[in-house]
Design a protein around this motif. Sequence first.
Motif, PDB file in Angstrom:
ATOM      1  N   ASN A 160       0.932  -1.180   0.124  1.00  0.00           N
ATOM      2  CA  ASN A 160       0.059   0.066   0.149  1.00  0.00           C
ATOM      3  C   ASN A 160       0.838   1.287  -0.136  1.00  0.00           C
ATOM      4  OD1 ASN A 160      -2.249  -1.543  -0.068  1.00  0.00           O
ATOM      5  ND2 ASN A 160      -2.615  -1.283   2.162  1.00  0.00           N
ATOM      6  N   ILE A 161       2.017   1.151   0.560  1.00  0.00           N
ATOM      7  CA  ILE A 161       2.856   2.398   0.754  1.00  0.00           C
ATOM      8  C   ILE A 161       3.635   2.541  -0.674  1.00  0.00           C
ATOM      9  CG2 ILE A 161       5.124   2.993   1.538  1.00  0.00           C
ATOM     10  CD1 ILE A 161       4.589   1.808   4.327  1.00  0.00           C
ATOM     11  N   PHE A 162       3.625   1.723  -1.363  1.00  0.00           N
ATOM     12  CA  PHE A 162       4.500   1.859  -2.671  1.00  0.00           C
ATOM     13  C   PHE A 162       3.224   2.164  -3.699  1.00  0.00           C
ATOM     14  CE2 PHE A 162       7.845  -1.056  -1.413  1.00  0.00           C
ATOM     15  CZ  PHE A 162       8.820  -0.380  -2.094  1.00  0.00           C
ATOM     16  N   VAL A 163       2.104   1.853  -3.523  1.00  0.00           N
ATOM     17  CA  VAL A 163       0.886   2.270  -4.352  1.00  0.00           C
ATOM     18  C   VAL A 163       0.706   4.087  -3.954  1.00  0.00           C
ATOM     19  CG1 VAL A 163      -1.410   2.141  -4.865  1.00  0.00           C
ATOM     20  CG2 VAL A 163      -0.210   0.173  -4.638  1.00  0.00           C
ATOM     21  N   VAL A 164       0.590   4.173  -2.770  1.00  0.00           N
ATOM     22  CA  VAL A 164       0.516   5.674  -2.401  1.00  0.00           C
ATOM     23  C   VAL A 164       1.549   6.385  -3.061  1.00  0.00           C
ATOM     24  CG1 VAL A 164       0.594   7.087  -0.443  1.00  0.00           C
ATOM     25  CG2 VAL A 164      -0.774   5.215  -0.476  1.00  0.00           C
ATOM     26  N   VAL A 165       2.857   5.971  -2.980  1.00  0.00           N
ATOM     27  CA  VAL A 165       3.916   6.625  -3.306  1.00  0.00           C
ATOM     28  C   VAL A 165       3.877   7.054  -4.901  1.00  0.00           C
ATOM     29  CG1 VAL A 165       6.526   6.791  -3.777  1.00  0.00           C
ATOM     30  CG2 VAL A 165       5.713   6.161  -1.565  1.00  0.00           C
ATOM     31  N   LEU A 166       3.468   5.924  -5.651  1.00  0.00           N
ATOM     32  CA  LEU A 166       3.116   6.113  -7.149  1.00  0.00           C
ATOM     33  C   LEU A 166       2.198   7.126  -7.335  1.00  0.00           C
ATOM     34  CD1 LEU A 166       3.989   5.009  -9.911  1.00  0.00           C
ATOM     35  CD2 LEU A 166       2.148   3.123  -9.441  1.00  0.00           C
ATOM     36  N   VAL A 167       1.072   7.174  -6.593  1.00  0.00           N
ATOM     37  CA  VAL A 167      -0.039   8.020  -6.974  1.00  0.00           C
ATOM     38  C   VAL A 167       0.490   9.319  -6.673  1.00  0.00           C
ATOM     39  CG1 VAL A 167      -2.446   8.801  -5.993  1.00  0.00           C
ATOM     40  CG2 VAL A 167      -2.047   6.164  -6.466  1.00  0.00           C
ATOM     41  N   VAL A 168       1.045   9.583  -5.511  1.00  0.00           N
ATOM     42  CA  VAL A 168       1.374  11.115  -5.029  1.00  0.00           C
ATOM     43  C   VAL A 168       2.610  11.536  -6.141  1.00  0.00           C
ATOM     44  CG1 VAL A 168       2.992  12.388  -3.372  1.00  0.00           C
ATOM     45  CG2 VAL A 168       0.976  10.636  -2.506  1.00  0.00           C
ATOM     46  N   MET A 169       3.533  10.474  -6.437  1.00  0.00           N
ATOM     47  CA  MET A 169       4.473  11.013  -7.765  1.00  0.00           C
ATOM     48  C   MET A 169       3.565  11.632  -8.880  1.00  0.00           C
ATOM     49  SD  MET A 169       7.539   8.575  -6.971  1.00  0.00           S
ATOM     50  CE  MET A 169       8.232   8.931  -8.611  1.00  0.00           C
TER      51      MET A 169
END
Length: 153
Positions: A33-42
Amino acid sequence: GNDRKRVPHKIFVPRESLLTTMLKTEHIQTIYNIFVVVLVVMGCNTFIYDALEQGRLVIDFDHIFWAFGDFSTVITLWLAMQVQALLLYPLFQLWIQLRQSNIVNNRIIDAAALLAYILYIAIFFYYPVSMVAKLDLPPASSIVLPASRLVLS
């Protein structure tokens, strides 16, 4: 005597993949979930930056087309690697038939098969890397060939 030389019959049982099993663990799900959130924020950061700096959304695929360049060569090499992987099955069949025929000592057959398999694996990993270096493929295209080797092995 003869039962000892036979290959035991195996029963294959379907099961979940390692990734599916790992994602059931709460810690791994959190990391995912952290990786998904980082991708969305980027992605949001890029769109907001483009909107503020350029006054519009800049959708430029030139870098992507360059990175995956020379696609026909990559597909041709990938198909050649698939054929190479498929050739392994008849070789295993030959090895089994030679072992069961008792014409030659099984240790000699096994040693020759092991040597042939080691040679095959060496070529299996050398070929894509040498082709990437020889053809000077773009970054994403150059990753496809060695990565597919790891998947096939």
